[in-house]
Design an enzyme around this catalytic site. Structure first.
Site, PDB file in Angstrom:
ATOM      1  CB  SER A 140      -2.456 -49.728   8.539  1.00  0.00           C
ATOM      2  OG  SER A 140      -2.702 -49.211   7.244  1.00  0.00           O
ATOM      3  CE1 TYR A 153      -7.029 -47.552  10.545  1.00  0.00           C
ATOM      4  CE2 TYR A 153      -5.514 -47.186   8.709  1.00  0.00           C
ATOM      5  CZ  TYR A 153      -6.206 -48.049   9.538  1.00  0.00           C
ATOM      6  OH  TYR A 153      -6.086 -49.409   9.364  1.00  0.00           O
TER       7      TYR A 153
END
Length: 252
Positions: A140, A153
């Site tokens: 990501s 995350y």
């Protein structure tokens, strides 16, 4: 310049998508099936995998948890030759320092990173023996730099990106392709949790098309949508003072 073998002709090829129950993983599995690949889908939710198989003739499902090493070994043995393996298993909950949750932070690390290590333990011997195949890790842009609400995350995705880079250096000379995927905001059940405006948000189907285009071009890093991800790349070039000021303003 292509850093990998260009993956264009999917007829007769086997693609294993892990994390294929929803979102990017499911859309990518569907796109690979439409391109002619024999698709194997894995995730924890067997009913969703069964739905996929019912609507994609010739595909197969192997329900498993990426934290279950023996299950991954069994899946590799069952599938046999693998032309493409996509690790798209992911977990996300917004988290900041004022709401730190150790158990949840560990869950981020387990699914987003340690699950990939479990996959390597099962898959690497097959790829190295064959001297072919391609492994693609879905990371990501949240792993580019520290971001608000991404305390758990972001670091896990940054680790996954670093892993892909190290794997490329080791596996490319042995004939095995490696790529890393850096999506921006994609409309999925995970991003539905966000309570802020998500610039340049795209659909899972658009994400899947970008991934197949990246594999066809032989790219190592596949990032999209570029109107957003190029901006995120520029932020990595900023000095710390300028970056923290900008990120702090965006968090207000």
């Amino acid at each position: 310049m292509s850093l990998n073998q260009r993956l264009r002709d999917w007829q007769g090829k086997t693609a294993w998508v892990i994390g294929a129950s929803t979102g990017i993983g499911r859309a990518t599995a569907s796109a690979l099936h439409a391109a002619g690949a024999h698709v194997v889908v894995s995730a924890r939710q067997a009913p969703l995998l069964d739905e996929f198989v019912a609507t994609h003739p010739g595909s197969h499902s192997l329900a498993l948890d990426v934290l279950d090493g023996p299950a991954l070994h069994a899946a590799v043995a069952a599938i046999g030759a693998i032309d493409l393996c996509v690790y798209c298993a992911g977990y996300y909950r917004p988290m900041g320092a004022t709401s730190f949750d150790l158990a949840d932070a560990r869950r981020h690390l387990d699914i987003n990173y340690l699950g990939a290590l479990n996959l390597l333990d099962a898959l690497l011997p097959l790829l190295l023996t064959a001297g072919r195949g391609h492994l693609s890790l879905v990371s990501s842009v949240a792993g580019y730099r520290g971001l608000p609400k991404a305390l758990a995350y972001g670091p896990a995705k940054a680790a996954l990106t670093h892993l892909a880079e190290a794997l490329y250096l080791d596996l490319h000379p042995r004939g095995v392709g490696v790529s890393v995927i850096h999506p921006g905001f994609v409309k999925t059940p995970m991003t539905a949790q966000n309570d802020f405006v998500m610039p340049a948000e795209i659909s899972p189907e658009q994400a899947a098309r970008a991934m197949l285009a990246g594999w066809a071009a032989g790219e190592f890093e596949i990032h999209f949508p570029k109107r957003f991800t190029r901006l995120m790349k520029l932020l990595r070039l900023l000095g710390d003072s300028a970056y923290f000021k900008l990120a702090s303003k965006a968090n207000r």
